[in-house]
Design a protein around this motif. Structure first.
Motif, PDB file in Angstrom:
ATOM      1  N   GLN A  17      20.961  -0.653  -7.856  1.00 57.93           N
ATOM      2  CA  GLN A  17      21.044  -1.173  -6.488  1.00 57.93           C
ATOM      3  C   GLN A  17      19.815  -0.686  -5.719  1.00 57.93           C
ATOM      4  O   GLN A  17      19.525   0.510  -5.699  1.00 57.93           O
ATOM      5  N   ILE A  18      19.042  -1.607  -5.135  1.00 58.94           N
ATOM      6  CA  ILE A  18      17.842  -1.178  -4.410  1.00 58.94           C
ATOM      7  C   ILE A  18      18.109  -1.312  -2.912  1.00 58.94           C
ATOM      8  O   ILE A  18      18.206  -2.414  -2.385  1.00 58.94           O
ATOM      9  N   THR A  19      18.265  -0.174  -2.279  1.00 65.77           N
ATOM     10  CA  THR A  19      18.469  -0.219  -0.827  1.00 65.77           C
ATOM     11  C   THR A  19      17.505   0.775  -0.172  1.00 65.77           C
ATOM     12  O   THR A  19      17.349   1.898  -0.649  1.00 65.77           O
ATOM     13  N   LEU A  20      16.877   0.331   0.865  1.00 56.27           N
ATOM     14  CA  LEU A  20      15.958   1.203   1.594  1.00 56.27           C
ATOM     15  C   LEU A  20      16.658   1.646   2.869  1.00 56.27           C
ATOM     16  O   LEU A  20      17.298   0.826   3.525  1.00 56.27           O
ATOM     17  N   ASP A  21      16.535   2.930   3.206  1.00 55.99           N
ATOM     18  CA  ASP A  21      17.168   3.329   4.460  1.00 55.99           C
ATOM     19  C   ASP A  21      16.380   2.743   5.628  1.00 55.99           C
ATOM     20  O   ASP A  21      15.283   2.197   5.453  1.00 55.99           O
ATOM     21  N   PHE A  22      16.930   2.838   6.815  1.00 49.56           N
ATOM     22  CA  PHE A  22      16.396   2.089   7.944  1.00 49.56           C
ATOM     23  C   PHE A  22      14.897   2.335   8.178  1.00 49.56           C
ATOM     24  O   PHE A  22      14.111   1.407   8.291  1.00 49.56           O
ATOM     25  N   LEU A  24      12.593   3.610   6.179  1.00 49.31           N
ATOM     26  CA  LEU A  24      11.773   3.154   5.056  1.00 49.31           C
ATOM     27  C   LEU A  24      11.643   1.632   5.110  1.00 49.31           C
ATOM     28  O   LEU A  24      10.570   1.066   4.922  1.00 49.31           O
ATOM     29  N   SER A  25      12.752   0.986   5.397  1.00 52.64           N
ATOM     30  CA  SER A  25      12.757  -0.466   5.489  1.00 52.64           C
ATOM     31  C   SER A  25      11.807  -0.938   6.605  1.00 52.64           C
ATOM     32  O   SER A  25      11.060  -1.911   6.436  1.00 52.64           O
ATOM     33  N   GLU A  26      11.794  -0.226   7.712  1.00 57.30           N
ATOM     34  CA  GLU A  26      10.887  -0.572   8.812  1.00 57.30           C
ATOM     35  C   GLU A  26       9.430  -0.383   8.386  1.00 57.30           C
ATOM     36  O   GLU A  26       8.557  -1.184   8.701  1.00 57.30           O
ATOM     37  N   PHE A  61       6.751  -1.792  -5.591  1.00 58.44           N
ATOM     38  CA  PHE A  61       8.015  -2.468  -5.900  1.00 58.44           C
ATOM     39  C   PHE A  61       8.849  -2.666  -4.629  1.00 58.44           C
ATOM     40  O   PHE A  61       9.406  -3.739  -4.400  1.00 58.44           O
ATOM     41  N   ASN A  62       8.894  -1.643  -3.787  1.00 62.79           N
ATOM     42  CA  ASN A  62       9.651  -1.784  -2.534  1.00 62.79           C
ATOM     43  C   ASN A  62       9.024  -2.835  -1.620  1.00 62.79           C
ATOM     44  O   ASN A  62       9.721  -3.549  -0.901  1.00 62.79           O
ATOM     45  N   GLY A 219      12.181  16.116   7.839  1.00 61.27           N
ATOM     46  CA  GLY A 219      12.673  16.630   6.560  1.00 61.27           C
ATOM     47  C   GLY A 219      12.734  15.594   5.451  1.00 61.27           C
ATOM     48  O   GLY A 219      13.112  15.892   4.339  1.00 61.27           O
ATOM     49  N   LYS A 220      12.359  14.333   5.763  1.00 59.08           N
ATOM     50  CA  LYS A 220      12.377  13.294   4.722  1.00 59.08           C
ATOM     51  C   LYS A 220      10.994  12.694   4.586  1.00 59.08           C
ATOM     52  O   LYS A 220      10.177  12.771   5.498  1.00 59.08           O
ATOM     53  N   TYR A 221      10.733  12.078   3.433  1.00 66.21           N
ATOM     54  CA  TYR A 221       9.432  11.470   3.207  1.00 66.21           C
ATOM     55  C   TYR A 221       9.422   9.993   3.559  1.00 66.21           C
ATOM     56  O   TYR A 221      10.345   9.274   3.228  1.00 66.21           O
ATOM     57  N   TYR A 222       8.370   9.561   4.192  1.00 66.76           N
ATOM     58  CA  TYR A 222       8.239   8.137   4.491  1.00 66.76           C
ATOM     59  C   TYR A 222       6.816   7.677   4.229  1.00 66.76           C
ATOM     60  O   TYR A 222       5.899   8.485   4.125  1.00 66.76           O
ATOM     61  N   GLY A 223       6.648   6.367   4.179  1.00 67.64           N
ATOM     62  CA  GLY A 223       5.310   5.816   3.980  1.00 67.64           C
ATOM     63  C   GLY A 223       4.761   5.247   5.276  1.00 67.64           C
ATOM     64  O   GLY A 223       5.497   4.892   6.177  1.00 67.64           O
TER      65      GLY A 223
END
Ligand code: ATP
Ligand code: MG
Length: 240
Positions: A17-22, A24-26, A61-62, A219-223
């Motif tokens: 299941q590929i789900t991006l949290d909010f 990351l999705s943004e 991929f994302n 505390g989390k990684y984002y792009g």
């Protein structure tokens, strides 16, 4: 086997299941939009980095998933023939053909393109691991495939190995409309990054921008994406 849409291509099932949290999705929506702004003629895009593990496979991929969510028809090509991670990471079903088979002339292109259980997402997996990936990627068949496939898909996203380790990605990127450099934050020195960018320029690749990945936010990684249009900070690298 054919898929529900009646496409006769062979099917790869992606079981994860590929789900991006909010957030990351943004971030991927921003990247997608910036790539959109690069123009209609930027359709085939390679992803590379300076060193291994900066996030090329994840980001590319994302991004493909994000493009699909926007209604695009996307072909993802796994051109990291030395170290493909897609099969394992996304629990994909096994295939009997892929990029290496096509490039070596062992299978026609159409037989190496797979539909997936994700609507509008198509894949060319690596196929067998060849002894000579760089030479294979440099053959005319690769450029021909990209040219042909651009008519069939809105975007072609290509995952490649790190340019600081092997030359494959410059060979691929040269044959694409653009290349995006994924950089893990606080990992690469300016000089090393500059050398990799020089290498891409020398190979006459069109550098679209840089994704700054694994940025720690709360505390989390984002792009984060820095494109040509926001080129103030990174713009001096490009010289274009
Ligand atoms: N934004 C992110 N936040 C957290 N973890 C990430 C992020 N991006 C990538 N990773 C993780 O970092 C690791 C390396 O990512 P990935 O495989 O995408 O890198 P790569 O550049 O393709 O590596 P390689 O050069 O080995 O092909 C993976 O475990 C992945 O889950
Ligand atoms: Mg990778």
């Amino acid at each position: 086997m054919s898929n529900a849409a009646g496409d006769n291509r062979n099917l790869i099932t992606i079981n994860k299941q590929i789900t991006l949290d909010f957030r990351l999705s943004e971030a991927f929506k921003t990247l997608r939009t910036n790539i959109d702004f690069c123009g209609d003629d930027v359709k085939a895009i390679a992803f590379t980095s300076c060193v291994p593990g900066e996030g090329k496979s994840s980001v590319s991929f994302n991004l493909a998933i994000s493009m699909i969510e926007a209604g695009k028809r996307v072909l993802f090509i796994d051109a990291d023939m030395r170290k493909s991670v897609l099969n394992g990471r996304y629990q994909m079903s096994k295939t009997t053909g892929g990029l290496a088979h096509y490039l070596a002339g062992r299978k026609p292109l159409e037989e190496c393109i797979f539909t997936t259980n994700i609507p509008r997402l198509f894949l060319i997996p690596t196929g067998a691991v060849p002894p000579n990936p760089a030479e294979l990627l440099g053959v005319k068949r690769f450029a021909h495939a990209i040219d042909t496939l651009k008519d069939q898909f809105d975007y072609i996203i290509i995952d490649t190995p790190p340019l600081g380790s092997v030359i494959d990605s410059a060979i691929v990127a040269k044959q694409c409309d653009g290349v995006v450099l994924v950089m893990e934050t606080k990992t690469i020195g300016r000089n090393f990054a500059q050398r990799v960018i020089d290498q891409l320029n020398k190979a006459e690749c069109n550098i679209l921008g840089v994704v700054l990945n694994k940025v720690e936010i709360g505390g989390k990684y984002y792009g984060k994406y820095y494109g040509k249009y926001y080129g103030k900070y990174y713009g001096s690298y490009y010289g274009k």
